[in-house]
Motif scaffolding. Structure first.
Motif, mmCIF file in Angstrom:
data_model
loop_
_atom_site.group_PDB
_atom_site.id
_atom_site.type_symbol
_atom_site.label_atom_id
_atom_site.label_comp_id
_atom_site.label_asym_id
_atom_site.label_seq_id
_atom_site.Cartn_x
_atom_site.Cartn_y
_atom_site.Cartn_z
ATOM 1 N N ILE A 142 -84.627 -22.364 -36.697
ATOM 2 C CA ILE A 142 -84.877 -21.233 -37.589
ATOM 3 C C ILE A 142 -84.597 -19.951 -36.810
ATOM 4 O O ILE A 142 -85.211 -19.691 -35.774
ATOM 5 C CB ILE A 142 -86.334 -21.225 -38.099
ATOM 6 C CG1 ILE A 142 -86.741 -22.605 -38.630
ATOM 7 C CG2 ILE A 142 -86.517 -20.135 -39.152
ATOM 8 C CD1 ILE A 142 -85.870 -23.144 -39.737
ATOM 9 N N MET A 147 -86.068 -10.976 -37.156
ATOM 10 C CA MET A 147 -87.491 -10.671 -37.014
ATOM 11 C C MET A 147 -87.762 -9.963 -35.692
ATOM 12 O O MET A 147 -88.599 -9.043 -35.623
ATOM 13 C CB MET A 147 -88.322 -11.941 -37.112
ATOM 14 C CG MET A 147 -89.823 -11.683 -37.233
ATOM 15 S SD MET A 147 -90.280 -10.829 -38.766
ATOM 16 C CE MET A 147 -90.145 -12.190 -39.940
ATOM 17 N N GLN A 234 -87.626 -9.292 -44.483
ATOM 18 C CA GLN A 234 -87.937 -10.113 -45.649
ATOM 19 C C GLN A 234 -86.675 -10.477 -46.423
ATOM 20 O O GLN A 234 -86.575 -11.575 -46.991
ATOM 21 C CB GLN A 234 -88.919 -9.388 -46.570
ATOM 22 C CG GLN A 234 -89.373 -10.237 -47.756
ATOM 23 C CD GLN A 234 -90.393 -9.511 -48.626
ATOM 24 O OE1 GLN A 234 -90.674 -8.335 -48.416
ATOM 25 N NE2 GLN A 234 -90.964 -10.217 -49.585
ATOM 26 N N TYR A 237 -85.324 -13.555 -44.526
ATOM 27 C CA TYR A 237 -86.149 -14.766 -44.442
ATOM 28 C C TYR A 237 -86.603 -15.294 -45.803
ATOM 29 O O TYR A 237 -87.249 -16.339 -45.879
ATOM 30 C CB TYR A 237 -87.351 -14.520 -43.525
ATOM 31 C CG TYR A 237 -86.924 -14.376 -42.076
ATOM 32 C CD1 TYR A 237 -86.726 -15.490 -41.285
ATOM 33 C CD2 TYR A 237 -86.688 -13.126 -41.511
ATOM 34 C CE1 TYR A 237 -86.319 -15.384 -39.963
ATOM 35 C CE2 TYR A 237 -86.276 -12.996 -40.192
ATOM 36 C CZ TYR A 237 -86.091 -14.131 -39.422
ATOM 37 O OH TYR A 237 -85.672 -14.019 -38.119
ATOM 38 N N THR A 238 -86.294 -14.585 -46.852
ATOM 39 C CA THR A 238 -86.554 -15.062 -48.211
ATOM 40 C C THR A 238 -85.331 -14.740 -49.069
ATOM 41 O O THR A 238 -84.459 -13.987 -48.659
ATOM 42 C CB THR A 238 -87.800 -14.396 -48.829
ATOM 43 O OG1 THR A 238 -87.577 -12.973 -48.930
ATOM 44 C CG2 THR A 238 -89.052 -14.657 -48.010
ATOM 45 N N ALA A 242 -81.854 -16.713 -47.154
ATOM 46 C CA ALA A 242 -82.621 -17.879 -46.704
ATOM 47 C C ALA A 242 -82.137 -19.145 -47.394
ATOM 48 O O ALA A 242 -81.970 -20.198 -46.758
ATOM 49 C CB ALA A 242 -84.104 -17.656 -46.963
ATOM 50 N N VAL A 272 -88.145 -21.172 -43.096
ATOM 51 C CA VAL A 272 -87.531 -19.870 -42.856
ATOM 52 C C VAL A 272 -88.544 -18.752 -43.113
ATOM 53 O O VAL A 272 -88.714 -17.838 -42.291
ATOM 54 C CB VAL A 272 -86.277 -19.690 -43.733
ATOM 55 C CG1 VAL A 272 -85.592 -18.368 -43.421
ATOM 56 C CG2 VAL A 272 -85.306 -20.855 -43.539
ATOM 57 N N ALA A 273 -89.233 -18.837 -44.233
ATOM 58 C CA ALA A 273 -90.179 -17.778 -44.616
ATOM 59 C C ALA A 273 -91.333 -17.656 -43.626
ATOM 60 O O ALA A 273 -91.902 -16.566 -43.459
ATOM 61 C CB ALA A 273 -90.720 -18.045 -46.013
ATOM 62 N N TYR A 275 -91.251 -18.013 -40.353
ATOM 63 C CA TYR A 275 -90.894 -17.666 -38.979
ATOM 64 C C TYR A 275 -91.664 -16.430 -38.508
ATOM 65 O O TYR A 275 -91.818 -15.452 -39.246
ATOM 66 C CB TYR A 275 -89.396 -17.393 -38.818
ATOM 67 C CG TYR A 275 -89.076 -17.084 -37.374
ATOM 68 C CD1 TYR A 275 -88.846 -18.104 -36.466
ATOM 69 C CD2 TYR A 275 -89.117 -15.766 -36.897
ATOM 70 C CE1 TYR A 275 -88.632 -17.826 -35.125
ATOM 71 C CE2 TYR A 275 -88.909 -15.476 -35.555
ATOM 72 C CZ TYR A 275 -88.674 -16.514 -34.680
ATOM 73 O OH TYR A 275 -88.490 -16.236 -33.338
#
Length: 589
Positions: A142, A147, A234, A237-238, A242, A272-273, A275
């Motif tokens: 991931i 991030m 965000q 990761y979403t 993602a 993923v969300a 992480y």
């Protein structure tokens, strides 16, 4: 801090990228020559790529700090050095905050998905061939890069995502020039990239290698960066990005008719969300009146370099002959790598004996094993647990895992005295070979850094971060920076950084000479790797008389460092010959 995407910011980024002058008047225009070394005052930048160095310098000129500039350079490298790094990977950042006089680190290493088990890389009880592990959905961790950038900017930066990504967005749209090194990396990955439709579409235009001197643009990556600029981490990761990563890992975009055995991964959107980056305390080690800060596990860099320096501290390196100094450095590295292989892994899964490994008493015990001749081969790990304040059960040593060479490092400082040493990667050259369709970036193969066979602290486990050799390092004296550096090169990163520290601090070598010197990398084996040609030097011949044996390589890292002198003087130094060379800039030459 604002994270909205504004047209004015994009126009600023485009103007900066095209080389329009900034308030400090630094000579960083697009027509400026790529040079490996620069000396002056104000901020400084050292990267492997001129476009990235220009992006960082222009952020400094626009009032950003070293953290802002580092992210701008990193985003540009994700475009122009895509086979080494990018948003599909992860890394480690070491930051010196001048106003507070402290060092912090940001761990945004890739993580294993929740589906991972210790046997994930075994078939029929035996490890899957390494080459097949690399080019698979199984190998992708991931990603942590985005991030990590967000945490750096939010906590320590002064600019928004939109501002620092603007130069890379503009360059992705206008295109960048293919040079010999870029083309050679595609050539090395030719069969792999042909295996995946999305990779071939981006890097094999018309089904062939892009010509040297041609331009490649990447509008998909521009849109990815624009989404991050508008929505922060965000957005990565979403949502659609993602989902596209999950789809790529779980159903690799294999070209019709390909016979490659590409194993599928098993990611979920929740992997993923969920992480998270980690703000960790640095490793701290004293060395001849200097204080050396590095990354703690899951990076093995800080501890292994620290132990190596502790062993060396028992010798007056400055008074030894070159051969005697290198002999002791090589043997100290051998011992430290034995301990690295035995004890270092993700500290959230393993009790790593950090206090013991950095103990001066433990170093003295290890130093006593060094004689006048090289060890014949691998040596046994020591027992650092005796020097722990909270002794734990010793762990079992295991052979070192294979580690990809393709990584990049950048070092940035600003006029206020802040410093960033940042190493990030997608692991092997070209990562796992898969460009995420519609988004313009390669995924990593970082999970191949796990040791496939148990028992070992670095075995694959759900949510775990694999051990790394990345070694971003900042050295202080009397609370002020004197040196900041790092390198790519897989496990040779550690020895590359350690050798440079010895040559600069102990042997008084100028920064550029330390970068250009032949690299000697001993990682607890029968042979020491050296740059091609380095095995024929008088130094190598003298070391051979002490029992050292050589294996040549062309992959011993690409240093990027900044040295700090009196009166605000800074020297940025990068490679003059390895890997296509590097780019050094200072604000006021």
């Amino acid at each position: 801090m604002k994270h909205s995407l504004k047209r004015g910011v994009l126009l600023l980024g485009a103007a900066l990228l095209l080389g329009q002058g900034g308030p400090g008047g630094a000579q960083v225009g697009a027509g400026g020559a790529k040079v490996p070394s620069a000396t002056g005052t104000g901020g400084a930048v050292a990267t492997v790529d001129h476009d990235a160095s220009v992006a960082a310098m222009k952020i400094l000129e626009a009032g950003g700090n070293a953290v802002d500039a580092a992210v701008a350079a990193a985003a540009t490298l994700g475009l122009t050095e895509p086979f080494s790094c990018g948003v599909g990977g992860g890394g480690f950042m070491v930051v010196y905050l001048a106003k507070e006089g402290r060092v912090i680190t940001i761990d945004h290493r890739e993580m294993a998905p929740a589906s991972f088990t210790p046997t994930v890389f075994l078939e029929g009880g035996k490890p899957i061939a390494f080459g097949e592990r690399v080019t698979s959905g199984l190998s992708a961790g991931i990603p942590g890069t985005v991030m990590g950038w967000q945490e750096a900017l939010r906590r320590y930066g002064t600019k928004s995502f939109a501002e620092v990504l603007a130069p890379a967005i503009a360059l992705a749209k206008s295109g960048y020039v293919v040079d010999d090194y870029f083309q050679s990396q595609i050539k090395d990955n030719l069969d792999r990239f042909k295996t995946f439709t999305s990779s071939a579409a981006l890097y094999l235009p018309g089904g062939t290698l892009p010509a040297v001197g041609s331009r490649i643009n990447n509008p998909d990556l521009a849109r990815t960066y624009e989404a991050i600029a508008a929505g922060g981490a965000q957005a990565f990761y979403t949502g659609s990005i993602a989902q596209a990563m999950v789809d790529t890992v779980n159903t690799p975009p294999v070209a019709p008719g390909s016979t490659a055995n590409v194993r599928k991964g098993n990611w979920a959107l929740a992997d993923v969300a969920n992480y998270e980056a980690r703000i960790r305390q640095p490793t701290v080690n004293t060395y001849r009146g200097y204080t050396v800060y590095g990354m703690q596990p899951p990076s093995s860099g800080g501890l292994t370099i620290g132990e190596t320096l502790n062993i060396l501290e028992g010798y007056d390196i400055a008074k030894l002959s070159e051969a005697d100094a290198y002999h002791r450095y090589i043997e100290a590295s051998r011992l430290a790598f034995a301990d690295r292989g035995a004890y270092m892994a993700d500290p959230e899964y393993t009790d790593v004996p950090q206090t013991g490994l950095l103990s001066k008493e433990f170093a003295a015990q290890r130093r006593a094993l060094i004689g006048d001749r090289a060890a014949a081969g691998a040596v046994a790990a020591g027992n650092p647990f005796k020097f722990q304040t909270d002794p734990s059960i010793p762990l079992l040593p295991a052979p070192a895992s294979l580690e990809g060479q393709s990584t990049t490092h950048l070092t940035v400082s600003d006029a206020q005295g802040n410093v960033v040493a940042y190493t990030f990667t997608i692991e092997s050259i070209g990562g796992n070979g898969m460009v995420v369709p519609g988004h313009g970036f390669l995924l990593n193969n970082e999970l191949t850094d796990f040791d496939a066979v148990a028992p070992h602290p670095n075995i694959p486990e759900a949510g775990k971060r694999p051990r790394s050799s990345m070694s971003p390092t900042i050295v202080l004296k009397d609370g002020k920076p004197v040196l900041a550096l790092g390198s790519p090169g897989g496990s040779t990163i550690i020895t590359t950084v350690g050798q440079a520290i010895m040559n600069i601090l102990d042997r008084g070598m100028p920064a550029q000479a330390a970068v250009d010197a032949p690299r000697y990398s001993q990682r607890n084996g029968a042979t020491t790797t050296v740059d091609q040609g380095g095995e024929t030097t008088p130094l190598a011949r003298a070391l051979e008389a002490m029992g050292h044996k050589w294996a040549t390589t062309d992959a011993n890292g690409k240093l990027a460092l900044i040295q700090f002198g009196e009166g605000g003087k800074v020297t940025a130094a990068t490679e003059s010959r390895r890997g296509g060379g590097g780019s050094a800039l200072v604000q006021k030459p």
